[in-house]
Design a protein around this motif. Structure first.
Motif, short mmCIF file in Angstrom:
data_model
loop_
_atom_site.label_atom_id
_atom_site.label_comp_id
_atom_site.label_asym_id
_atom_site.label_seq_id
_atom_site.Cartn_x
_atom_site.Cartn_y
_atom_site.Cartn_z
N ILE A 107 16.80 -19.67 31.53
CA ILE A 107 18.12 -20.72 32.58
C ILE A 107 18.40 -19.44 33.78
CG2 ILE A 107 20.40 -21.81 33.20
CD1 ILE A 107 20.26 -22.58 30.06
N ASN A 108 18.78 -19.52 34.54
CA ASN A 108 18.68 -19.48 35.65
C ASN A 108 19.64 -19.10 36.52
OD1 ASN A 108 18.96 -17.51 38.32
ND2 ASN A 108 16.83 -18.03 38.81
N PHE A 109 21.16 -18.90 35.86
CA PHE A 109 22.62 -19.31 36.14
C PHE A 109 22.69 -19.29 37.09
CE2 PHE A 109 22.56 -18.32 31.29
CZ PHE A 109 23.13 -19.50 30.71
N ASN A 110 21.84 -18.36 38.63
CA ASN A 110 22.84 -18.38 39.85
C ASN A 110 21.87 -19.90 40.77
OD1 ASN A 110 22.90 -14.80 39.10
ND2 ASN A 110 20.95 -14.74 40.51
N LYS A 111 21.68 -20.03 40.11
CA LYS A 111 20.81 -21.85 41.04
C LYS A 111 22.35 -22.36 40.30
CE LYS A 111 16.15 -21.75 41.10
NZ LYS A 111 15.10 -21.81 40.41
N SER A 165 36.85 -16.39 37.72
CA SER A 165 36.13 -14.86 37.75
C SER A 165 34.81 -15.11 36.86
CB SER A 165 37.06 -14.18 37.93
OG SER A 165 37.88 -13.98 38.93
N ALA A 166 35.23 -15.15 35.91
CA ALA A 166 34.11 -15.63 34.76
C ALA A 166 32.97 -16.33 35.50
CB ALA A 166 34.28 -15.50 33.21
N ILE A 167 33.25 -17.38 35.63
CA ILE A 167 32.06 -18.20 35.92
C ILE A 167 31.42 -17.22 37.11
CG2 ILE A 167 31.55 -21.23 37.28
CD1 ILE A 167 34.09 -21.78 35.56
N ASN A 168 32.26 -17.31 37.77
CA ASN A 168 31.47 -16.59 39.29
C ASN A 168 30.62 -15.04 38.95
OD1 ASN A 168 32.59 -18.70 40.86
ND2 ASN A 168 34.59 -17.38 41.24
N ALA A 169 30.86 -14.84 37.91
CA ALA A 169 30.25 -13.44 37.12
C ALA A 169 29.49 -13.99 36.89
CB ALA A 169 31.35 -11.81 36.48
N LEU A 170 29.38 -14.73 36.16
CA LEU A 170 27.63 -14.96 35.45
C LEU A 170 27.18 -16.06 36.54
CD1 LEU A 170 26.75 -16.87 32.56
CD2 LEU A 170 27.75 -18.50 32.74
N LYS A 175 31.92 -17.27 45.10
CA LYS A 175 32.49 -18.51 45.80
C LYS A 175 32.76 -20.09 45.39
CE LYS A 175 32.35 -17.19 50.62
NZ LYS A 175 32.71 -17.04 51.63
N LEU A 176 31.36 -19.87 43.36
CA LEU A 176 31.09 -21.28 43.22
C LEU A 176 32.64 -22.21 42.26
CD1 LEU A 176 28.94 -23.11 41.91
CD2 LEU A 176 28.98 -21.85 39.95
#
Length: 216
Positions: free
Chosen positions: A5-9, A42-47, A52-53
């Motif tokens: 999984i590419n979490f950056n997407k 913040s954790a979701i954004n770091a992951l 800004k997600l």
């Protein structure tokens, strides 16, 4: 063998005030939950490597909706409403908690729960309530002890061990794992990704697309 999984997407798809407005029951999703000051957004954004997600705010409790982020056609992350610090009425807090309970207990595509706790204040009442709900639903839980950079490495490790001991003693730890985490220092992201890779790939794509409907 599952695909990486590419979490950056990850990208935002929709918000829902309750389970009735959630997306259709297909695929598999993992929810993030925690008290309003636990650093969930913040954790979701770091992951996802996207600052800004998920919305972050200096005023805890701003996230009042169930927010969905797509990773693929059949894989999602879900940001649940924070709880505990929002300056709203008791009736509104009870409504949020009811919607949270309905989602956790009735959402068929929900596979696992990431439960965030400030490492300096773990296992508050809300946290133990969430663990009981997950135990009742036979759902795995992965605890993130956030803001680990606020403690020394030794103190953080000691807190982690104590948390695991307490949840075992409480009888809610059969499917619970835990780790230290820091969004600021980007500590523990790879460990979290490993857990999510396993959870979000529990079945084949064909099986994931055919999740049975919720019984009436």
């Amino acid at each position: 063998m599952y695909s990486e999984i590419n979490f950056n997407k990850a990208h935002f798809t929709q918000s829902a005030p309750s389970i009735r407005e959630c997306p259709p029951e297909y695929g598999v999703e993992v929810a993030f939950a925690g008290r309003s000051n636990a650093g969930k957004s913040s954790a979701i954004n770091a992951l996802t490597n996207n600052g800004k997600l998920a919305r972050t705010s200096k005023t805890p409790g701003r996230t009042q909706l169930i927010n969905f982020f797509s990773l693929s056609d059949t894989q999602r992350l879900v940001d649940l409403p924070g709880y505990g610090y929002a300056k709203v009425s008791r009736d509104m807090k009870e409504l949020w908690q009811r919607h949270l309970s309905e989602y956790l207990q009735n959402r068929q595509s929900l596979y696992g729960l990431v439960l965030l706790m400030d490492i300096r204040h773990p296992l508050q009442e809300f946290d133990t309530t969430m663990l009981r709900w997950a135990r009742k639903a036979d759902m795995p839980v992965h605890i993130l002890l956030t803001k680990a950079d606020k403690l020394s490495r030794g103190a953080a490790a000691s807190t982690l061990a104590q948390v695991l001991k307490e949840i075992r003693q409480a009888g809610v730890g059969q499917q619970v794992t835990a780790q230290c985490f820091s969004s600021l220092k980007r500590q523990g992201i790879d460990e979290l990704k490993t857990v999510l890779q396993q959870w979000l790939n529990p079945v084949t794509q064909e099986e994931a697309a055919a999740v049975p409907p919720v019984a009436e």
